[in-house]
Design an enzyme around this catalytic site. Structure first.
Site, PDB file in Angstrom:
ATOM      1  N   HIS A   1       4.496   3.967  12.102  1.00 25.18           N
ATOM      2  CA  HIS A   1       3.414   4.762  12.707  1.00 25.18           C
ATOM      3  C   HIS A   1       3.934   5.768  13.727  1.00 25.18           C
ATOM      4  O   HIS A   1       3.156   6.593  14.216  1.00 25.18           O
ATOM      5  CB  HIS A   1       2.349   3.877  13.380  1.00 25.18           C
ATOM      6  CG  HIS A   1       1.574   3.017  12.430  1.00 25.18           C
ATOM      7  ND1 HIS A   1       0.345   2.484  12.745  1.00 25.18           N
ATOM      8  CD2 HIS A   1       1.838   2.606  11.165  1.00 25.18           C
ATOM      9  CE1 HIS A   1      -0.105   1.769  11.725  1.00 25.18           C
ATOM     10  NE2 HIS A   1       0.794   1.830  10.747  1.00 25.18           N
TER      11      HIS A   1
ATOM     12  N   ASP B   1      -0.507   4.422   0.806  1.00 24.09           N
ATOM     13  CA  ASP B   1      -0.947   5.416   1.777  1.00 24.09           C
ATOM     14  C   ASP B   1      -0.166   5.234   3.070  1.00 24.09           C
ATOM     15  O   ASP B   1       0.343   4.140   3.364  1.00 24.09           O
ATOM     16  CB  ASP B   1      -2.449   5.322   2.033  1.00 24.09           C
ATOM     17  CG  ASP B   1      -2.837   4.070   2.808  1.00 24.09           C
ATOM     18  OD1 ASP B   1      -2.500   2.963   2.334  1.00 24.09           O
ATOM     19  OD2 ASP B   1      -3.469   4.186   3.882  1.00 24.09           O
TER      20      ASP B   1
ATOM     21  N   ASP C   1       6.618   1.196   5.918  1.00 22.04           N
ATOM     22  CA  ASP C   1       5.179   0.887   5.926  1.00 22.04           C
ATOM     23  C   ASP C   1       4.405   1.870   5.052  1.00 22.04           C
ATOM     24  O   ASP C   1       3.933   2.883   5.536  1.00 22.04           O
ATOM     25  CB  ASP C   1       4.667   0.931   7.366  1.00 22.04           C
ATOM     26  CG  ASP C   1       3.214   0.551   7.499  1.00 22.04           C
ATOM     27  OD1 ASP C   1       2.714  -0.201   6.653  1.00 22.04           O
ATOM     28  OD2 ASP C   1       2.579   1.004   8.471  1.00 22.04           O
TER      29      ASP C   1
ATOM     30  N   GLU D   1      -5.121   1.660   3.108  1.00 21.27           N
ATOM     31  CA  GLU D   1      -4.991   0.596   4.101  1.00 21.27           C
ATOM     32  C   GLU D   1      -4.938   1.144   5.520  1.00 21.27           C
ATOM     33  O   GLU D   1      -5.545   0.582   6.440  1.00 21.27           O
ATOM     34  CB  GLU D   1      -3.720  -0.220   3.806  1.00 21.27           C
ATOM     35  CG  GLU D   1      -3.601  -1.515   4.606  1.00 21.27           C
ATOM     36  CD  GLU D   1      -2.968  -1.331   5.971  1.00 21.27           C
ATOM     37  OE1 GLU D   1      -3.123  -2.219   6.818  1.00 21.27           O
ATOM     38  OE2 GLU D   1      -2.313  -0.296   6.194  1.00 21.27           O
ATOM     39  N   GLU D   2      -4.225   2.244   5.718  1.00 18.23           N
ATOM     40  CA  GLU D   2      -4.054   2.784   7.067  1.00 18.23           C
ATOM     41  C   GLU D   2      -5.359   3.343   7.642  1.00 18.23           C
ATOM     42  O   GLU D   2      -5.507   3.438   8.862  1.00 18.23           O
ATOM     43  CB  GLU D   2      -2.992   3.886   7.071  1.00 18.23           C
ATOM     44  CG  GLU D   2      -1.600   3.437   6.651  1.00 18.23           C
ATOM     45  CD  GLU D   2      -0.920   2.537   7.660  1.00 18.23           C
ATOM     46  OE1 GLU D   2      -1.561   2.134   8.657  1.00 18.23           O
ATOM     47  OE2 GLU D   2       0.256   2.203   7.446  1.00 18.23           O
TER      48      GLU D   2
ATOM     49  N   HIS E   1       0.858  -1.202   0.000  1.00 16.23           N
ATOM     50  CA  HIS E   1       0.000   0.000   0.000  1.00 16.23           C
ATOM     51  C   HIS E   1       0.882   1.235   0.000  1.00 16.23           C
ATOM     52  O   HIS E   1       1.987   1.229   0.540  1.00 16.23           O
ATOM     53  CB  HIS E   1      -0.985   0.009   1.178  1.00 16.23           C
ATOM     54  CG  HIS E   1      -0.356   0.093   2.543  1.00 16.23           C
ATOM     55  ND1 HIS E   1       0.004   1.277   3.138  1.00 16.23           N
ATOM     56  CD2 HIS E   1      -0.037  -0.871   3.439  1.00 16.23           C
ATOM     57  CE1 HIS E   1       0.513   1.041   4.337  1.00 16.23           C
ATOM     58  NE2 HIS E   1       0.508  -0.261   4.547  1.00 16.23           N
TER      59      HIS E   1
END
Length: 453
Positions: free
Chosen positions: A423, A92, A123, A156-157, A90
């Site tokens: 994150h 995003d 990520d 996705e996030e 992903h």
């Protein structure tokens, strides 16, 4: 590893990989268009579409998914009669949080102490680059021996389910014999790992109202019901004294029987402050892979700076609940909402709203694809045996694909080892991990095509 032609090719491609990851990280592709411009996400999607086209992919398309975001699809044909492998990542990313906490700008890939820093570096924009590296290495060493589909998600996030709904409405699009999800990570850098379970997730917003408007605390405080105080009581009810998650009706005593996570190493990985205790009971692996975990993600209330002496009329919070395999996320959402409502004190008005949801996932690790990956990782990581671990995070698409294509094998690998700090501020990727996992993926595709085990 460099004696292997595929590994040597990947090594030679690493400078290009850094340049491409720099370009991709520069897009502020947070799929929350109230905070970040939509054009940033659209730019990242076009970059990936152009990269796939340049690699010979056909049917490259920007898919408009029901949640208002775009996913990128491409198909690379292989030899006639070959198996089909779907590669997922992903583009995003999570918001950068407090940019002042970053040592270097979050959307500028920066090399420091042997790592590449930037939001999405691990990520999961690094996952996009990993797939490209693996395919380029195969093309330079005899060709890609399977049909390859690539799908790169744009939300996705956010957990808004756009790609899941799109896949359900177009069930033939992502059909494959095996799916490689490039959005997990090694248990630690240098230890090859596949993720065999994922916890599911639900997001619930709760609002409490007690008054028609804020009141002067000196005149009314002590008798007027305070919505913020009521919310604090409700949130506190979600944890036991030891910090374990306690949602009425939701079991929290399962045990993880795979790879274990040393307490001291976990403290180091999580950067727990000296003197602060770990929460919950059981082993660390039990707590983060096999049991539910609630987290308060945010609270709407007056900031300390500028606060007035008022009894608050309303207060809101956003709550995340991670649920382990074997627990239905829909049922868990209902239990969480019921708990919040039943634990609201003083007759306050309470409302709850589901924001996002994804089911947990458990892989079949006895399948041929896992044997092919174990052989590949043994070459990419000399002297190391592939390990199986869980992951506390959620990738809702896994269950959608498992339901749509029950015969497909699903493997989860990726760049999000503990040092990556995904994150959080100062997210980074290890270029060594990017190189080795790209080699592993390339060799896996070759092994899988030939039926090697």
């Amino acid at each position: 590893m460099s004696s292997n032609p595929v590994a040597a090719t990947v090594a030679s491609l690493m400078p290009r990989a850094k340049e491409e990851l720099t370009e991709l990280v520069a897009f502020k592709s947070v799929a929350d268009f109230d905070q970040f411009p939509r054009v940033e996400s659209e730019g990242a999607a076009r970059w990936i579409a152009d990269a796939l086209t340049a690699e010979g992919f056909t049917d490259v398309a920007l898919l408009d998914t029901p949640d208002g975001t775009q996913s990128v699809y491409g198909f690379l044909p292989g030899p006639e009669g070959a198996r089909t492998v779907l590669l997922y990542a992903h583009y995003d990313v999570q918001p950068p949080l407090d940019e002042s906490g970053w040592t270097t700008p979050p959307f500028e890939l920066t090399e420091r102490d042997g790592r590449w820093y930037g939001r999405g570096a691990a990520d999961c924009k690094g996952g996009v680059i990993m797939h490209l590296l693996a395919l380029r290495a195969l093309k330079a060493n005899g060709g890609v021996p399977v049909h390859v589909k690539v799908i790169v998600e744009g939300s996705e996030e956010q957990g808004t389910g756009g790609l899941e709904r799109y896949a359900e409405n177009h069930p033939d699009l992502l059909t494959a014999d095996t799916v490689v999800i490039g959005d997990a990570g090694n248990f630690r850098a240098g230890l090859p790992t596949v993720t065999s379970t994922l916890r599911g997730m639900t997001l619930v917003r709760v609002r409490i109202d007690t008054l028609e408007g804020n009141l002067h605390s000196g005149q009314f405080g002590g008798a007027a019901p305070d919505a913020l105080a009521a919310l604090v009581r409700v949130l506190d009810s979600l944890r036991a004294e030891d910090g374990s998650t306690t949602v009425d009706g939701l079991a929290g005593d399962k045990v993880w029987d795979g790879l274990q996570y040393d307490d001291g190493q976990f403290r180091k990985d999580a950067k727990v402050l000296d003197g602060a205790e770990l929460i919950g009971s059981g082993t660390v692996a039990d707590r983060i892979w096999a049991r539910p975990a609630v987290t308060v993600l945010g609270i709407d209330c007056p900031p300390v700076v500028g606060a007035t002496p008022s009894v608050q009329a309303s207060a809101r919070a956003l709550i995340s609940l991670r649920v382990p395999p074997g627990v239905d996320a829909v049922e868990a959402t209902g239990l969480l909402r019921a708990h919040l409502e039943s634990h609201t004190p003083w007759g306050a008005r309470v409302s709850t709203e589901q924001i996002g949801q994804g089911q947990a996932f458990r892989a079949d690790t006895t399948s041929p694809a896992y044997r092919a990956m174990a052989d590949a990782m043994a070459v990419a990581y000399p002297g190391q045996e592939m390990q199986y671990a869980g992951q506390g995070g959620s990738i809702p698409l896994c269950n959608t694909l498992a339901a749509l294509y029950p015969k497909a094998e699903i493997l989860l690998i990726g760049l999000s080892e503990p040092e990556a700090q995904i994150h959080a501020v100062n997210e980074s990727v290890s270029p060594d991990e990017l190189e080795r996992l790209s080699v592993a993926e390339a060799l896996f595709l070759r092994n899988y095509a030939s039926g090697a085990s």
